[in-house]
Enzyme design. Structure first.
Site, PDB file in Angstrom:
ATOM      1  N   GLU A 221       0.812  -1.218   0.000  1.00 52.78           N
ATOM      2  CA  GLU A 221       0.000   0.000   0.000  1.00 52.78           C
ATOM      3  C   GLU A 221       0.843   1.264   0.000  1.00 52.78           C
ATOM      4  OE1 GLU A 221      -3.103   2.037  -0.606  1.00 52.78           O
ATOM      5  OE2 GLU A 221      -3.529  -0.048  -0.121  1.00 52.78           O
ATOM      6  N   GLU A 222       2.004   1.240   0.650  1.00 54.14           N
ATOM      7  CA  GLU A 222       2.740   2.480   0.871  1.00 54.14           C
ATOM      8  C   GLU A 222       4.151   2.512   0.279  1.00 54.14           C
ATOM      9  OE1 GLU A 222       0.708   4.433   1.767  1.00 54.14           O
ATOM     10  OE2 GLU A 222      -0.687   3.514   3.163  1.00 54.14           O
ATOM     11  N   SER A 624     -10.267  10.882  -0.372  1.00 51.70           N
ATOM     12  CA  SER A 624      -9.150  10.294   0.353  1.00 51.70           C
ATOM     13  C   SER A 624      -8.407  11.391   1.119  1.00 51.70           C
ATOM     14  CB  SER A 624      -8.234   9.521  -0.597  1.00 51.70           C
ATOM     15  OG  SER A 624      -7.327   8.727   0.123  1.00 51.70           O
ATOM     16  N   ASP A 699     -14.275  -0.533   2.156  1.00 54.12           N
ATOM     17  CA  ASP A 699     -12.969   0.099   1.977  1.00 54.12           C
ATOM     18  C   ASP A 699     -11.962  -0.530   2.936  1.00 54.12           C
ATOM     19  OD1 ASP A 699     -10.786   1.829   1.737  1.00 54.12           O
ATOM     20  OD2 ASP A 699     -12.035   3.614   1.533  1.00 54.12           O
ATOM     21  N   HIS A 731     -12.058   1.594  -1.858  1.00 58.33           N
ATOM     22  CA  HIS A 731     -11.596   2.972  -1.723  1.00 58.33           C
ATOM     23  C   HIS A 731     -11.746   3.766  -3.010  1.00 58.33           C
ATOM     24  CE1 HIS A 731      -9.529   6.217   0.231  1.00 58.33           C
ATOM     25  NE2 HIS A 731      -8.583   6.255  -0.684  1.00 58.33           N
TER      26      HIS A 731
END
Length: 755
Positions: A221-222, A624, A699, A731
């Site tokens: 994810e990051e 977001s 989400d 999301h």
């Protein structure tokens, strides 16, 4: 928080601007000087925005050049269903295009939960053929589909189902020389010999909290690391991670669907809580012998990147401290895996941005490394002794990405913002150092895809006035052929609406510290300087994102609809956003939602100087991080924003993951005040009216709880607001029906609040 949905309006983190420090600048972007484009004048309806055929026309994805350079391959959606992809090809010599593999020849079934989550984090959406890999000899393709693997022979067109055993296969790929296929199944790594069809487990202890060769949640994810294993160039071994999730908090998360509630157990690393324990190993293909890399005494770390050296005898890995202020590039020999040599040490008082621009050279004991050590991301040539030989690029602009290192001709090809910060161009610089040459020249965004061993590339180009085009180019940028010209002529899906398509004016306002904040302003269709118009400020503003660009985006379709309804649309990239250097970005460190909001307020101060702006009717809209910004703007500055639309917002940073949140806010125990001040919840009492919130109820990125906490806080205060929640949506709010309903609702809200 990844930013691949970013062109709508995600999260914002700008810097303080004074009301008197605003100045404007005329755009120098040639592509956006026209006020309208050639085409029909049919009004654009919301129902048409995401219907098939796609308004952008044919926009292939998954672009590749075959290793022999004879074919261009790509995935193209069908005319009757733009989200169902087949594999197409173009013969480079003749320019002839044809379908290479019809997805109907494969069995397309349901994905596993793990693969669904992985694709969501990759931002891969659709059906049919979604991934493919060329063999080294260009004679075959590996195609993963619904948990099984197909081997497609280019010569005879046959499709073979590979014997991968029972269970869902994920993260499959061909080995570097094409003799093996590797994949992950049941949390273990497997290798299939394509000649003998022998299937060998490389690991056997996966299961439960133990995952072999799989990227953990925050890596996917990051960190932009979607895999947990890496082949050596000579195919003799594979490096892989082994993660233990047992220390990570096990959360029972509700995914709410229209026909029921799905309880999903997920190990989610909340900010300040435990991460996975990670180990790094090398396993040999012939005998499955494992060697463990000594990572040091500190266990609470990240391993964001792993790269083999060309000799297959040495392995590098990047070691990142949990606070992300330290990043080391370490080198280990396979004969001494208990000893690592540190080649590069990066340090920051705020955080260090990750990149993937590490290239070990074959013809000298050196490597290319990208670093922000001088305040902007630039390229360096460094020897294997760790000494910098040469800084290859420099200046107050950033390198985006290394695209090709061509040792034969001595050139490094890279993309960057040297020309304009609002455009991405292709350049090259001599490997030995020297003058930078511009390769691309058309105003807009260039995303090249190079052949493996030649300076021939595909250019994925777009601008505000041109939907995505794909062309084949030579080493000096000369166009050799069109793959998809995508010209907006009378046969193009966009043509009926293109005559009303509005192009923006670019400019800037100055922050209180003198830094320039770029903006773009879209005027309504049939604009009259004698009228006053309400304004929708579309915002993201978070790190690693940029909205103010000369680029085509499907998220701008709703902007065009709003322009036809008589709204002005304004976008400003506040401090904290991407591609402007560390001074511009680091201002948000340890306190989110303050500098960013003040920068957006400075944008409104500028808007209110324009006679055609109705300064009392300005709304803020984001998704977001932009959803977070919308709430912070409305709650903290109600005299600036009459209304706000907040989509899938982070509202309490204690609910978000470790790697993203701690990068900007630090550890909660060390920055308690910063976490509290960066949360939306302390400012609920400042809310007056005019709020619409929406969120996907399944989400798994920004958890639904972020919105429900604000719902409850507003209700407890007796505040009136509106909310729309979407059963089953993730999301990114995908799906034509979901998006049609969403944008109809947003348009209706804006009409009622601002007119």
């Amino acid at each position: 928080m990844t930013t691949k949905w970013m062109t709508t309006a995600l999260m914002v983190v700008p810097m303080l601007l004074s009301n008197t420090a605003c100045s404007t600048m005329k755009s120098t972007t040639n592509a956006v000087k026209e006020s309208s484009l050639k085409g029909g004048v049919t009004p654009l309806s919301i129902e048409r925005l995401y219907a098939s055929p796609a308004l952008a026309g044919t926009s292939p994805r998954g672009l590749k050049l075959s290793p022999d350079g004879k074919r261009v391959t790509y995935l193209a959606g069908r005319k009757d269903d733009q989200y169902f992809y087949d594999l197409w090809q173009m013969d480079v010599a003749s320019g002839k295009q044809s379908i290479l593999l019809d997805a109907d020849k494969l069995t397309i079934g349901e994905l596993s939960d793990e693969e669904k989550a992985r694709r969501e984090r990759q931002r891969i959406y659709g059906q049919g053929i979604m991934e493919y890999f060329w063999s080294d000899d260009s004679q075959a393709l590996l195609i993963p589909a619904s948990g099984v693997l197909y081997y497609f022979s280019v010569n005879d067109g046959t499709v073979k189902l590979l014997p991968t055993g029972e269970g869902f296969v994920t993260d499959a790929r061909l080995s570097p020389k094409g003799n093996y296929v590797s994949f992950v199944r049941d949390q273990n790594l497997f290798v299939l010999d394509l000649k003998t069809e022998n299937l060998t487990p490389m690991t056997t202890d996966g299961g439960g909290a133990i995952k072999n060769a799989m990227a953990e949640f925050v890596a996917q994810e990051e960190m932009d690391r979607m895999t947990g294993y890496w082949w050596s160039p000579d195919e003799s071994a594979i490096a892989y991670t082994r993660i233990d999730e047992s220390g990570v908090e096990l959360v029972t998360r509700n995914e709410i669907y229209a026909d029921g509630i799905k309880l999903t157990e997920q190990r989610y690393p909340y900010a300040g809580k435990n991460n996975v324990t990670i180990k790094l190993a090398v396993v040999t293909i012939l005998d499955q012998k494992k060697s463990w890399i000594e990572l040091g005494k500190e266990q609470d770390i990240y391993i964001p990147r792993v790269n083999w050296l060309p000799d297959s005898k040495r392995l590098s890995y990047q070691w990142q401290s949990r606070d992300q202020q330290t990043l080391d590039l370490r080198l280990v020999s396979l004969t001494q895996t208990d000893k690592s040599k540190t080649l590069v040490e990066e340090r920051s008082d705020a955080w260090i941005n990750l990149n993937s621009d590490l290239y070990f050279l074959k013809q000298q004991e050196s490597f290319i490394w990208a670093s922000e050590r001088d305040g902007f991301n630039h390229l360096y040539l460094i020897g294997l002794d760790g000494k910098v030989k040469k800084q290859l690029t420099s200046g107050n602009w950033v390198v985006d990405e290394v695209e090709l290192v061509d040792e034969k001709t001595g050139w490094i090809y890279f993309t960057g913002r040297k020309t304009l910060v609002t455009e991405k161009h292709l350049y090259r610089v001599p490997l030995a150092g020297g003058e930078i040459e511009s390769i691309s020249h058309r105003a807009g965004m260039h995303s090249p895809v190079f052949a493996e061993n030649e300076a021939v590339y595909l250019d994925y180009f777009s601008s505000l006035s041109q939907p995505p085009q794909i062309s084949l180019h030579g080493d000096q940028g000369q166009r050799l052929a069109w793959v998809e010209e995508n010209k907006v002529d009378k046969s193009h899906p966009l043509y009926p609406f293109f005559g009303q398509w509005q192009l923006p004016e670019f400019g800037q306002v100055n922050a209180e510290d003198g830094q320039a904040l770029q903006y773009r302003l879209f005027k309504p269709t049939n604009f009259s300087a004698d009228k006053q118009y309400p304004v929708v400020v579309r915002v993201y503003g978070g790190p690693h994102a940029q909205l103010v660009v000369n680029s085509w985006s499907e998220h701008d379709y709703f902007t065009q609809y709003l322009l036809q309804q008589g709204f002005i649309v304004f976008q400003l990239d506040n401090r904290g956003s991407a591609h402007r250097g560390t001074q511009f970005e680091h201002v948000i460190y340890q306190h989110l939602g303050e500098a960013e909001v003040n920068d957006q307020k400075a944008g409104v101060d500028y808007l209110r100087t324009l006679l055609f702006v109705d300064g009392d009717n300005i709304a803020l809209y984001g998704h977001s991080y932009g959803g977070y910004m919308a709430l912070m703007g409305l709650f903290k500055a109600p005299d600036y924003f009459k209304a706000a639309i907040s989509g899938a917002p982070v509202t309490d940073w204690a609910l978000y993951d470790t790697h993203y949140t701690e990068r900007y806010l630090g550890h909660p125990q060390k920055n308690t005040e910063g976490y509290e001040a960066s949360s939306v919840l302390p400012y609920v009492k400042g809310y007056q009216s005019g709020l619409l919130m929406y969120h996907g109820m399944a989400d798994d990125n920004v958890l639904f709880e972020n919105s429900t906490k604000v719902y409850k806080a507003l209700q407890d205060e007796g505040k009136l607001f509106q909310m729309i929640d979407y059963p089953g949506s993730k999301h990114s709010m995908r799906g034509e029906k979901v998006r049609t309903h969403l944008y109809r609702s947003l348009a209706d809200f804006l009409e009622r609040e601002l007119k």
